[in-house]
Design an enzyme around this catalytic site. Structure first.
Site, PDB file in Angstrom:
ATOM      1  N   HIS A  72      22.146 -40.548  11.749  1.00  0.00           N
ATOM      2  CA  HIS A  72      20.920 -41.628  12.028  1.00  0.00           C
ATOM      3  C   HIS A  72      19.672 -41.289  11.485  1.00  0.00           C
ATOM      4  CE1 HIS A  72      23.068 -43.766  15.369  1.00  0.00           C
ATOM      5  NE2 HIS A  72      24.249 -43.582  13.698  1.00  0.00           N
ATOM      6  N   TYR A 201      17.673 -48.890  22.331  1.00  0.00           N
ATOM      7  CA  TYR A 201      17.128 -48.756  23.803  1.00  0.00           C
ATOM      8  C   TYR A 201      15.942 -50.363  23.596  1.00  0.00           C
ATOM      9  CZ  TYR A 201      17.662 -43.491  22.993  1.00  0.00           C
ATOM     10  OH  TYR A 201      17.673 -42.134  22.621  1.00  0.00           O
ATOM     11  N   PRO A 293      17.573 -38.447  30.954  1.00  0.00           N
ATOM     12  CA  PRO A 293      18.435 -38.455  29.095  1.00  0.00           C
ATOM     13  C   PRO A 293      17.642 -39.167  28.459  1.00  0.00           C
ATOM     14  CG  PRO A 293      19.591 -39.579  31.198  1.00  0.00           C
ATOM     15  CD  PRO A 293      18.223 -38.983  31.826  1.00  0.00           C
ATOM     16  N   LYS A 297      16.647 -34.677  25.236  1.00  0.00           N
ATOM     17  CA  LYS A 297      16.264 -33.900  24.860  1.00  0.00           C
ATOM     18  C   LYS A 297      17.109 -32.711  25.684  1.00  0.00           C
ATOM     19  CE  LYS A 297      13.243 -34.310  21.838  1.00  0.00           C
ATOM     20  NZ  LYS A 297      14.236 -34.409  21.253  1.00  0.00           N
ATOM     21  N   TYR A 385      11.075 -37.183  19.142  1.00  0.00           N
ATOM     22  CA  TYR A 385      12.774 -37.828  19.013  1.00  0.00           C
ATOM     23  C   TYR A 385      13.288 -36.817  18.274  1.00  0.00           C
ATOM     24  CZ  TYR A 385      16.266 -40.665  19.867  1.00  0.00           C
ATOM     25  OH  TYR A 385      17.850 -41.439  20.166  1.00  0.00           O
TER      26      TYR A 385
HETATM   27  P1  RFL Z   1      25.487 -27.409  31.601  1.00  0.00           P
HETATM   28  O1  RFL Z   1      26.391 -28.075  30.755  1.00  0.00           O
HETATM   29  O2  RFL Z   1      25.189 -27.689  32.937  1.00  0.00           O
HETATM   30  O3  RFL Z   1      26.556 -25.835  31.647  1.00  0.00           O
HETATM   31  C1  RFL Z   1      26.291 -24.825  33.357  1.00  0.00           C
HETATM   32  C2  RFL Z   1      27.946 -24.539  32.610  1.00  0.00           C
HETATM   33  O4  RFL Z   1      28.253 -23.584  34.652  1.00  0.00           O
HETATM   34  C3  RFL Z   1      29.081 -23.252  35.373  1.00  0.00           C
HETATM   35  N1  RFL Z   1      28.423 -23.120  36.224  1.00  0.00           N
HETATM   36  C4  RFL Z   1      29.040 -21.681  36.622  1.00  0.00           C
HETATM   37  N2  RFL Z   1      29.517 -20.534  35.948  1.00  0.00           N
HETATM   38  C5  RFL Z   1      29.963 -20.171  37.013  1.00  0.00           C
HETATM   39  N3  RFL Z   1      29.307 -19.286  38.241  1.00  0.00           N
HETATM   40  C6  RFL Z   1      28.852 -20.187  38.837  1.00  0.00           C
HETATM   41  N4  RFL Z   1      28.179 -20.285  39.942  1.00  0.00           N
HETATM   42  C7  RFL Z   1      28.430 -21.665  37.913  1.00  0.00           C
HETATM   43  N5  RFL Z   1      27.502 -22.854  38.347  1.00  0.00           N
HETATM   44  C8  RFL Z   1      27.567 -23.304  37.558  1.00  0.00           C
HETATM   45  C9  RFL Z   1      29.109 -24.821  35.041  1.00  0.00           C
HETATM   46  O5  RFL Z   1      30.536 -25.233  35.410  1.00  0.00           O
HETATM   47  C10 RFL Z   1      28.924 -25.678  33.645  1.00  0.00           C
HETATM   48  O6  RFL Z   1      30.347 -25.018  32.381  1.00  0.00           O
HETATM   49  O7  RFL Z   1      23.997 -26.334  31.403  1.00  0.00           O
HETATM   50  P2  RFL Z   1      23.836 -26.102  29.990  1.00  0.00           P
HETATM   51  O8  RFL Z   1      24.497 -25.607  29.332  1.00  0.00           O
HETATM   52  O9  RFL Z   1      21.871 -25.793  30.254  1.00  0.00           O
HETATM   53  O10 RFL Z   1      23.712 -27.802  29.061  1.00  0.00           O
HETATM   54  C11 RFL Z   1      22.590 -28.460  29.253  1.00  0.00           C
HETATM   55  C12 RFL Z   1      23.692 -30.467  28.820  1.00  0.00           C
HETATM   56  O11 RFL Z   1      24.364 -30.223  29.014  1.00  0.00           O
HETATM   57  C13 RFL Z   1      22.499 -30.905  29.415  1.00  0.00           C
HETATM   58  O12 RFL Z   1      21.198 -30.839  29.486  1.00  0.00           O
HETATM   59  C14 RFL Z   1      23.131 -32.439  28.710  1.00  0.00           C
HETATM   60  O13 RFL Z   1      23.511 -32.241  28.787  1.00  0.00           O
HETATM   61  C15 RFL Z   1      21.642 -33.161  28.919  1.00  0.00           C
HETATM   62  N6  RFL Z   1      22.266 -34.879  28.079  1.00  0.00           N
HETATM   63  C16 RFL Z   1      21.616 -34.530  27.285  1.00  0.00           C
HETATM   64  N7  RFL Z   1      20.560 -33.848  26.688  1.00  0.00           N
HETATM   65  C17 RFL Z   1      20.523 -33.808  25.097  1.00  0.00           C
HETATM   66  O14 RFL Z   1      20.442 -33.548  24.250  1.00  0.00           O
HETATM   67  N8  RFL Z   1      21.323 -35.584  24.538  1.00  0.00           N
HETATM   68  C18 RFL Z   1      21.031 -36.715  24.790  1.00  0.00           C
HETATM   69  O15 RFL Z   1      21.609 -37.172  24.182  1.00  0.00           O
HETATM   70  C19 RFL Z   1      21.915 -36.199  26.520  1.00  0.00           C
HETATM   71  N9  RFL Z   1      22.473 -36.918  27.040  1.00  0.00           N
HETATM   72  C20 RFL Z   1      22.827 -35.900  29.212  1.00  0.00           C
HETATM   73  C21 RFL Z   1      22.225 -36.753  28.161  1.00  0.00           C
HETATM   74  C22 RFL Z   1      23.325 -35.668  29.942  1.00  0.00           C
HETATM   75  C23 RFL Z   1      23.367 -36.820  31.561  1.00  0.00           C
HETATM   76  N10 RFL Z   1      23.938 -36.272  31.871  1.00  0.00           N
HETATM   77  C24 RFL Z   1      25.190 -36.601  32.808  1.00  0.00           C
HETATM   78  C25 RFL Z   1      23.170 -35.380  33.436  1.00  0.00           C
HETATM   79  C26 RFL Z   1      23.103 -37.642  28.829  1.00  0.00           C
HETATM   80  C27 RFL Z   1      23.752 -37.710  30.444  1.00  0.00           C
HETATM   81  C28 RFL Z   1      24.741 -38.997  31.184  1.00  0.00           C
HETATM   82  C1  PHB Z   2      24.352 -40.423  25.195  1.00  0.00           C
HETATM   83  O1  PHB Z   2      25.264 -41.002  23.833  1.00  0.00           O
HETATM   84  O2  PHB Z   2      25.039 -39.937  25.482  1.00  0.00           O
HETATM   85  C2  PHB Z   2      23.216 -40.588  24.813  1.00  0.00           C
HETATM   86  C3  PHB Z   2      22.121 -40.760  23.668  1.00  0.00           C
HETATM   87  C4  PHB Z   2      20.853 -40.824  23.422  1.00  0.00           C
HETATM   88  C5  PHB Z   2      20.304 -40.774  24.466  1.00  0.00           C
HETATM   89  C6  PHB Z   2      21.001 -40.361  25.739  1.00  0.00           C
HETATM   90  C7  PHB Z   2      22.475 -40.583  25.734  1.00  0.00           C
HETATM   91  O3  PHB Z   2      18.677 -40.977  25.450  1.00  0.00           O
END
Ligand code: RFL
Ligand code: PHB
Length: 390
Positions: A72, A201, A293, A297, A385
């Site tokens: 994109h 957005y 989110p 990032k 971004y």
């Molecule tokens: P995770 O993905 O939470 O993984 C952590 C892992 O550790 C395990 N764990 C344990 N294992 C052993 N012993 C324990 N006591 C433990 N406790 C936990 C868990 O089961 C898990 O498997 O952290 P990590 O690796 O730091 O990754 C971070 C990302 O997952 C997170 O920052 C992103 O998903 C955030 N996020 C987004 N980030 C982006 O860069 N671009 C996006 O578009 C974006 N969209 C989002 C998002 C997060 C969202 N939610 C649901 C919070 C959209 C949403 C809706």
């Molecule tokens: C997503 O596709 O889940 C998504 C994309 C952009 C954002 C957050 C989540 O800023």
């Protein structure tokens, strides 16, 4: 068992760190509380910065990403009944983002790890961290009722916001900075073509909305919702109606609706724990910080953290230099705080807050108008971004 680095958590941070360390000749094991299918079922991020893509290339797991990911060049901002395109590629001298789901990144990293035979213990219960203040840290866990102990040089806490690693540090050694937002995001995934080629957005008086995607046939949509809401209070029809109310007429016309295949609510939070190193324990990713989110990032910060950490450990093992691990926390936090600022700011200009009165609505509108009409403002938004340099 004895190993150089014990990694807690098989999310993107832990898995990418494992591959980077392996590429640098550093042995590692991953302990993950859940099973593989559970980790893969979590629908989260979708936008990858170029730096994140480069790291995946470096560890040789970007082949499917390049085949299936969507490049994109920009995003659209919707407000005041119209959409305005931000050409990020032009504003940044050629940088873009890649749309490729976190689930897919995780799957590719897990497959690569399995292929080279690196050890991952899934369903590792009661993980506890010991003696990371001294020279011989240890990690204990229970698997199938049996307790195991690992001796290691370093522990990498990549276990997310609710993990055990950060909680193993004494309260007086850590400082927390936090902002909890008074709303959440209700998200759905559907097997429908995205409404637009790029992400939209939207700032609307009924609340924020985001039109995102995973592919040309799979869409991800979000609407701002109240914190006490529940996903099961939202039928698919109710969701689509609410989304339509927040989009411009042309987008409403083009929107293809269909049954949801996932529906969930995520609260929004900004959170930073300082420092990110405690003796021989390092925190990385969501274990150390959370962003709302809105700026896309979170996953990208997890990637930059583990890049700094893996480079520091490589310097230690191959050059016997402690400089890298000594400055890990400072380097990582400098980038983390810039992403915290950006995500907080994107959240503040796009959402309705309980105290958003007519004055603040006009201010948001003025800011959005400025963003889409000033080259300097467009450039500032775009360079954040697409991702600030490492
Ligand atoms: P995770 O993905 O939470 O993984 C952590 C892992 O550790 C395990 N764990 C344990 N294992 C052993 N012993 C324990 N006591 C433990 N406790 C936990 C868990 O089961 C898990 O498997 O952290 P990590 O690796 O730091 O990754 C971070 C990302 O997952 C997170 O920052 C992103 O998903 C955030 N996020 C987004 N980030 C982006 O860069 N671009 C996006 O578009 C974006 N969209 C989002 C998002 C997060 C969202 N939610 C649901 C919070 C959209 C949403 C809706
Ligand atoms: C997503 O596709 O889940 C998504 C994309 C952009 C954002 C957050 C989540 O800023």
């Amino acid at each position: 068992m004895r190993i150089q680095v014990a990694i807690i958590g098989a999310g993107p941070a832990g898995l990418l760190l494992g591959q980077l360390l392996h590429a640098y000749g550093i042995e590692n094991i991953i302990l993950e509380r859940k099973n593989r299918a559970y980790v893969l079922a979590r629908i989260r991020a979708g936008v990858l910065e170029q730096g994140t893509v480069s790291l995946l290339e470096e560890v040789g797991v970007a082949e499917r990403l390049h085949r299936e990911g969507l490049i994109h060049d920009g995003i659209e901002l919707a407000f005041g009944g119209a959409r305005h395109r931000i050409d990020m590629k032009q504003a940044t001298g050629g940088k873009t983002v890649t749309i490729y789901g976190q689930t897919e990144v995780t799957r590719d990293l897990m497959d690569a790890r399995d292929r080279i035979g690196l050890k991952t213990v899934y369903e590792a219960d009661d993980v506890t961290l010991h003696d990371f203040d001294g020279k011989r840290p240890r990690v204990r866990y229970v698997k199938d009722g049996t307790t195991h102990e690992i001796e290691c040089d370093f522990i990498a806490g990549c276990d997310g916001f609710h993990g055990v690693s950060r909680q193993s540090v004494t309260a007086d050694a850590i400082r927390i900075f936090e902002r909890v937002y008074p709303f959440g995001w209700l998200g759905i995934l559907s097997e429908t073509p995205p409404v637009s080629e790029e992400l939209i957005y939207a700032n609307h008086e009924r609340g924020f909305a985001l039109c995102s995607m995973r592919s040309h046939t799979r869409s991800r949509y979000y609407v701002q919702c109240s914190l006490d809401d529940h996903a099961d209070h939202w039928s698919d029809d109710k969701f689509w109606d609410e989304l339509k109310r927040r989009l411009d007429p042309e987008a409403v016309d083009r929107l293809v609706t269909g049954p949801s295949i996932e529906k969930s609510i995520a609260p929004l939070r900004s959170f930073v724990a300082e420092p990110m190193r405690f003796g021989r324990l390092f925190l990385a990713g969501d274990a150390a910080h959370i962003v709302p989110p809105t700026g896309a990032k979170g996953l990208n910060l997890a990637a930059s953290d583990v890049h700094y950490l893996a480079t520091a450990l490589r310097e230690l093992y191959s050059e016997k230099s402690e400089a890298g691990i000594g400055s890990y926390s400072q380097r990582a936090l400098a980038r983390v705080w810039k992403a915290e600022r950006f995500s907080w700011w994107m959240t503040s200009i796009l959402h309705r807050f309980p105290d958003t009165d007519d004055f603040s609505a006009r201010i948001q509108n003025a800011e959005l108008n400025y963003l889409v009409s000033s080259k300097a403002a467009t450039a500032a938004l775009s360079e954040n971004y697409v991702g600030l340099p490492y």
